[in-house]
Design a protein around this motif. Structure first.
Motif, short mmCIF file in Angstrom:
data_model
loop_
_atom_site.label_atom_id
_atom_site.label_comp_id
_atom_site.label_asym_id
_atom_site.label_seq_id
_atom_site.Cartn_x
_atom_site.Cartn_y
_atom_site.Cartn_z
N SER A 97 0.84 -1.20 0.00
CA SER A 97 0.00 0.00 0.00
C SER A 97 0.87 1.25 0.00
O SER A 97 2.09 1.18 0.16
CB SER A 97 -0.92 0.00 1.22
OG SER A 97 -0.16 0.05 2.41
N GLY B 201 -0.14 4.38 1.93
CA GLY B 201 -0.88 5.28 2.80
C GLY B 201 -2.38 5.06 2.76
O GLY B 201 -2.87 4.03 2.31
N VAL B 202 -3.10 6.09 3.22
CA VAL B 202 -4.56 6.03 3.28
C VAL B 202 -5.16 7.29 2.65
O VAL B 202 -4.55 8.36 2.66
CB VAL B 202 -5.09 5.87 4.72
CG1 VAL B 202 -4.69 4.54 5.31
CG2 VAL B 202 -4.60 7.00 5.61
N ASN B 203 -6.37 7.14 2.12
CA ASN B 203 -7.13 8.28 1.59
C ASN B 203 -7.67 9.12 2.74
O ASN B 203 -7.60 8.71 3.91
CB ASN B 203 -8.31 7.79 0.74
CG ASN B 203 -7.87 7.25 -0.60
OD1 ASN B 203 -6.98 7.81 -1.22
ND2 ASN B 203 -8.49 6.17 -1.02
N GLY C 168 -9.88 7.38 5.05
CA GLY C 168 -9.29 6.32 5.87
C GLY C 168 -9.10 4.99 5.15
O GLY C 168 -8.62 4.03 5.75
N THR C 169 -9.48 4.91 3.87
CA THR C 169 -9.28 3.66 3.14
C THR C 169 -7.83 3.55 2.66
O THR C 169 -7.21 4.55 2.30
CB THR C 169 -10.24 3.54 1.93
OG1 THR C 169 -10.03 4.66 1.06
CG2 THR C 169 -11.68 3.49 2.37
N ILE C 170 -7.33 2.34 2.67
CA ILE C 170 -5.95 2.09 2.28
C ILE C 170 -5.80 2.24 0.76
O ILE C 170 -6.65 1.78 0.00
CB ILE C 170 -5.53 0.67 2.72
CG1 ILE C 170 -5.53 0.59 4.26
CG2 ILE C 170 -4.17 0.29 2.16
CD1 ILE C 170 -5.32 -0.79 4.80
N ILE C 171 -4.72 2.89 0.34
CA ILE C 171 -4.43 3.07 -1.08
C ILE C 171 -3.51 1.94 -1.52
O ILE C 171 -2.35 1.88 -1.12
CB ILE C 171 -3.73 4.42 -1.34
CG1 ILE C 171 -4.56 5.58 -0.81
CG2 ILE C 171 -3.41 4.59 -2.82
CD1 ILE C 171 -3.82 6.90 -0.76
N ASN D 159 4.00 -0.90 3.51
CA ASN D 159 3.38 0.41 3.29
C ASN D 159 4.49 1.35 2.83
O ASN D 159 5.42 1.63 3.59
CB ASN D 159 2.70 0.93 4.55
CG ASN D 159 1.97 2.23 4.30
OD1 ASN D 159 1.46 2.47 3.21
ND2 ASN D 159 1.92 3.07 5.30
#
Length: 158
Positions: free
Chosen positions: A92, A94-96, A99-102, A136
C-alpha cells in the motif's frame, strides 16, 4: 504455535513483491526484499527471536524478508503433498482522506522508505520463522532499470 506480528520501519532495496517480478532464483517463486531497518526496528526484530540473519552492505545493516507464494507440505493424514497459495504481501501507499488504504501497484525503487509488517512464528524444527505480510510505502523512490534490464529491453525490441 505462537505468532507475533511486528511493525518495522526502514528502507528497502531489491523489492520483488509483485506477481511479475517475484524471486525464483533458488526455488519456488517468493516475494523478497532487502530491508534496512531503523535502529529501533532492528532491536525489535532481533529480540523477537527471528532467525532472519542480519547482513552488512555499503548501505548498512539489512535482513532479507520473504514470503513464499506457494507453500508445499505433506498432509500427515493423507500422506499427499498439499500446495497452499499463500498470496503476496499486501503493498500500500498510505490512506485516503476517508481512511481507506491506497493499494500500490508498481515497482518499488531502492532507497524507498517503508513500514513493513512481519509475522514471527514458531516452527517445529527450526526455531522462529519470519514471514513478510505487508509493505506500506511512505516515500517512494522511482524504480530505474539497471544495465541488466536495459540489455533485456534491447534484446526483445522489435
Amino acid at each position: 504455535m505462537a505468532e507475533r506480528i511486528l511493525k518495522l520501519s526502514g528502507k528497502v532495496n531489491w523489492a520483488k513483491v509483485s506477481e511479475d517480478n517475484l524471486d525464483s532464483k533458488f526455488g519456488p517463486a517468493q516475494a523478497v526484499i532487502d530491508f534496512y531497518p531503523d535502529e529501533a526496528s532492528l532491536i525489535l526484530l532481533t529480540t523477537s527471536g527471528s532467525r532472519s540473519e542480519v547482513k552488512e552492505s555499503e548501505d548498512g545493516r539489512y535482513v532479507k524478508l520473504k514470503r513464499k507464494k506457494i507453500r508445499s507440505y505433506t498432509d500427515k493424514k493423507t500422506n499427499k503433498v498439499v500446495e497452499e497459495d499463500m498470496g503476496l504481501p499486501y503493498v500500500s501507499m498510505g490512506v485516503n482522506e476517508d481512511g481507506t488504504i491506497i493499494p500500490f501497484k508498481g515497482l518499488i525503487g531502492n532507497g524507498s522508505t517503508v513500514d513493513v509488517k512481519v509475522t514471527v512464528y514458531d516452527t517445529k524444527a527450526f526455531g522462529k520463522g519470519t514471514r513478510l505480510e505487508a509493505i506500506n510505502v511512505l516515500d517512494l523512490v522511482e524504480f530505474t532499470p539497471g544495465a541488466k534490464e536495459r540489455v533485456a529491453e534491447e534484446l526483445y525490441k522489435f
